[in-house]
Scaffold this active site. Structure first.
Site, mmCIF file in Angstrom:
data_model
loop_
_atom_site.group_PDB
_atom_site.id
_atom_site.type_symbol
_atom_site.label_atom_id
_atom_site.label_comp_id
_atom_site.label_asym_id
_atom_site.label_seq_id
_atom_site.Cartn_x
_atom_site.Cartn_y
_atom_site.Cartn_z
ATOM 1 N N ASP A 193 16.765 -12.382 -6.452
ATOM 2 C CA ASP A 193 15.815 -11.679 -5.598
ATOM 3 C C ASP A 193 14.764 -10.936 -6.407
ATOM 4 O OD1 ASP A 193 14.992 -10.883 -2.928
ATOM 5 O OD2 ASP A 193 15.656 -8.871 -3.472
ATOM 6 N N MET A 274 13.192 -6.085 2.532
ATOM 7 C CA MET A 274 11.745 -6.038 2.693
ATOM 8 C C MET A 274 10.988 -6.508 1.453
ATOM 9 S SD MET A 274 11.134 -5.027 5.753
ATOM 10 C CE MET A 274 9.388 -4.677 5.588
ATOM 11 N N ARG A 275 11.708 -6.856 0.382
ATOM 12 C CA ARG A 275 11.006 -7.259 -0.828
ATOM 13 C C ARG A 275 10.182 -8.517 -0.596
ATOM 14 N NH1 ARG A 275 14.881 -6.877 -4.358
ATOM 15 N NH2 ARG A 275 14.235 -4.857 -5.184
ATOM 16 N N ALA A 276 10.673 -9.426 0.242
ATOM 17 C CA ALA A 276 9.936 -10.667 0.500
ATOM 18 C C ALA A 276 8.579 -10.369 1.129
ATOM 19 C CB ALA A 276 10.753 -11.579 1.406
ATOM 20 N N VAL A 279 6.289 -9.017 -1.659
ATOM 21 C CA VAL A 279 5.910 -10.068 -2.604
ATOM 22 C C VAL A 279 4.907 -11.022 -1.965
ATOM 23 C CG1 VAL A 279 6.758 -12.061 -3.894
ATOM 24 C CG2 VAL A 279 8.028 -9.916 -3.944
#
Length: 693
Positions: A193, A274-276, A279
């Site tokens: 991730d 929420m990283r997606a 990014v």
């Protein structure tokens, strides 16, 4: 310094080159994970990127590459003054798979710290990679303790070295680029991730493109300097485009419609966290800047999703990364309008026949608005094929049973039942194998159990033992101040106990007695569950199947548990039960693996109902002799008893006794079973005692 292969001379691989260039434009994207088969120029493309990055301003003489405009207040080489900095080329630092912890994070001279009170710190690779690229070839083979340090540095932007109360901290912000061959195993989900983007690469199947690859490579090897000079113009132009895109990046805007499309896409594909979303937003912004625009379009969002989401959709190591592009297009079209208006709900299925097809723009568009880098003097670049969808075997009707007594009857493969969490099967004794999470072992990391004199460089100080060794000699050494007079002979290395990974070799009975459809489905589900457990515990796995007249090594020992799962899924059944052949094949495999890796202890898992109906005149006696061969060598064994029905013969438990191991039923294998908690596999008592000593 050796000449690197020019980035612009790389043939094809549009997605890989684009992902690398987007990170060069905006390092905040978070790096790239390159997945692909061996020999596809993954490393060549990554190493060539470093030549395109703009020079970095640094404080003169700072070993930690501090920015003169905003130096790190906690820099070990600080404090820094206001002198103007110097510019140097951006670094690409390579982290070897077998690197030590000290090589990665740096080393602290504990002897000087104790005796002189001086923090003598030698920076590691994390310090060298600050404000540059940290490249890890075969990143999926990194040891767990190195991955932990990478995760900490990626999360906090700094590296900490802690040794017995002495600590050093320095900034460590870098572009993380990793390459891997999926055949050798998958990455830990936490590290997976952390990579902003992922790209799948494969060798082209187009003959003309393959010819061009060979022609350029041979020309480079004949005269690297001349070859690089031929491409210097394209390299300069591409370097200038990166600089221009970096300058334009702060001006790029993300309107509410685009943000809604990003959020809706991440929600539609059910990615975790929420990283997606973040990014994707950064990637779409970098795509717009790369194309020379100040506004992000839907096509930028689409391309960002194809790069940022596939590796975040995996729910288990057996799931192939990929993205349904039709679903992606439908989601983007659905949320294309005013973000303040709720879209009309749609029924199940596709968007309806009235809607036009999705746009055909994509990574292959090399026009002025496209995101693909220029390709000079090469053949047309092919788009990477989408992920293949495997048909489920559940829909196939059950074939007619083979005639009883025939050795050649075969039934089609059936799908595995849903995997479950299994009990921990561990090898007894204390090993010294590769770091993992299964069996007890002496390791570099774990709880401290004692101390020894260091044989080489001191890595883990046992402070109490060191003080105890030095204390009786303070008067004779003329100690006068408060400090402790410590000499080399006083230092003690801490011995630690942690967990190791094992070689888990599965021997699966695929004979006719196992061929009942529901029964084989349950067996495959159990083996799949054990494979998932092996993945989580960092084991190597191998797969042997036996049926008919012989046994087959379906998968040589490997770190890729998903490869074992794929072989298991296609496993047909039928015929007699050559149990002795399966055990002898397992013995041969383990013998060879002991020579290759003597420190990795094996665990043999035999999945059978215990029947022996093939392999010689007296198959039962032959199976017992083969089992005693494993017992004589102290191999840790477990037999998964697949016998079902109201009347049971107990043959599998008898086999376990001959192996000197343990038998568990399919029900007992479940972690939520009331049959017990953690089960150690029994081994030969004499061998177990010898290994524990």
């Amino acid at each position: 310094m050796s000449t690197r292969y020019p980035f612009t001379a790389v043939v094809g691989m549009d997605d890989l080159r684009l992902a690398l260039l987007l990170n060069a434009v905006s390092p905040a994207v978070g790096g790239v994970l390159v997945r692909g088969e061996k020999g596809t120029a993954k490393s060549t493309a990554v190493r060539a990127l470093a030549e395109l990055l703009p020079a970095v301003p640094v404080v003169a003489g700072c070993r930690f590459s501090c920015d003169p405009a905003s130096p790190d207040l906690g820099c070990p080489d600080g404090p820094h003054g206001t002198e103007p900095g110097v510019r140097r080329p951006a670094r690409m630092v390579e982290l070897p798979v077998g690197a030590s912890e000290d090589r990665l994070v740096g080393s602290l001279d504990i002897e000087k710290a104790l005796s002189e009170g001086v923090k003598a710190f030698e920076p590691g690779l994390l310090a060298a990679a600050h404000r540059g690229i940290l490249y890890v070839d075969e990143v999926n083979l990194l040891s767990d303790h190195l991955i932990d340090h990478l995760l900490d540095a990626a999360a906090m932007g700094s590296s900490y070295v802690e040794r017995e109360g002495v600590s050093v901290r320095h900034a460590a912000r870098f572009l993380l680029v990793g390459t891997m061959n999926p055949e050798e195993g998958e990455l830990r989900p936490q590290l997976l991730d952390r990579f902003g983007l992922t790209v799948e690469v494969a060798a082209s199947r187009e003959p003309r493109q393959r010819v061009e690859v060979v022609r350029r490579r041979l020309a480079f090897e004949d005269d690297p300097a001349a070859f690089a000079a031929r491409w210097s113009g394209e390299e300069t132009a591409l370097r200038g485009r990166i600089t221009a895109a970096r300058a334009l990046l702060p001006q790029v805007t993300l309107d509410d419609t685009v943000l809604l499309q990003i959020a809706a896409t991440c929600a539609a594909f059910e990615v975790d966290g929420m990283r997606a979303d973040i990014v994707m937003a950064r990637t779409a912004t970098a795509l717009a800047a790369w194309a020379g625009r100040t506004e992000v379009t839907s096509e930028d969002v689409r391309q960002a999703a194809l790069l940022a989401l596939p590796h975040r959709r995996r729910r288990s190591p057996f799931d192939a990364p990929g993205l349904d592009e039709d679903k992606l297009d439908e989601t983007l079209e659905q949320f294309k309008g005013d973000p303040d208006e709720d879209p009309e709900p749609e029924g199940p299925g596709d968007g309806g026949p009235d809607d036009g097809g999705p746009g055909d723009g994509g990574p292959g568009d090399g026009g002025p608005g496209g995101g693909v880098p220029p390709q000079a003097d090469g053949p047309p670049v092919e788009n990477a094929p989408g992920p293949e969808e495997a048909a489920s075997p559940d829909e196939a009707p059950a074939p007619a049973p083979a005639p009883q007594g025939s050795g050649s009857g075969e039934r089609a493969a059936v799908a595995a039942a849903e995997p479950f969490r299994t009990k921990v099967l561990s090898v007894p004794g204390l090993g010294e194998g590769a770091a993992g999470r299964r069996s007890r072992a002496r390791t570099e990391h774990g709880r401290t159990t004692g101390s020894v004199r260091p044989r080489g460089a001191l890595t883990k100080l046992h402070l109490a033992a060191t003080v105890q060794a030095a204390a009786p000699h303070q008067k004779t050494r003329g100690r006068t101040g408060p400090g402790l007079v410590v000499r080399r002979d006083d230092l003690r290395q801490a011995t630690r106990e942690g967990r190791e990974g094992n070689l888990v070799l599965f021997a699966v009975d695929a004979s006719g007695s196992m061929a009942a459809r529901k029964r084989m489905s349950a067996v495959k589900g159990a083996v799949l569950s054990l494979l998932l457990d092996a993945y989580q515990r960092r084991d190597k796995v191998g797969l042997i199947t036996f049926r008919g007249r012989d046994a087959e090594l379906a998968l040589p020992p490997t770190s890729s548990v998903d490869a074992a799962a794929a072989r298991l899924e296609k496993l047909p059944t039928g015929g007699r039960t050559p149990l002795s052949a399966g055990l002898l094949k397992a013995h041969d495999v383990l013998r060879i693996e002991r020579l290759r890796d003597p420190s990795r202890r094996p665990l043999l898992v035999v999945v059978t109902d215990g029947r022996a109906t093939g392999g010689g005149a007296d198959p039962v006696a032959l199976a017992a002799r083969a089992a005693r061969l494993h017992a004589s060598e102290g191999t840790a064994c477990v037999v998964v008893d697949c016998e079902t029905g109201p009347v049971r013969l107990g043959l599998a438990r008898g086999l376990a006794r001959e192996l000197g191991g343990t038998a568990v039923t399919l029900d007992e294998l479940r972690a939520d079973s009331i049959a017990g908690l953690v089960r150690d596999v029994q081994g030969n008592p004499k061998t177990t005692a010898r290994r524990a000593a």
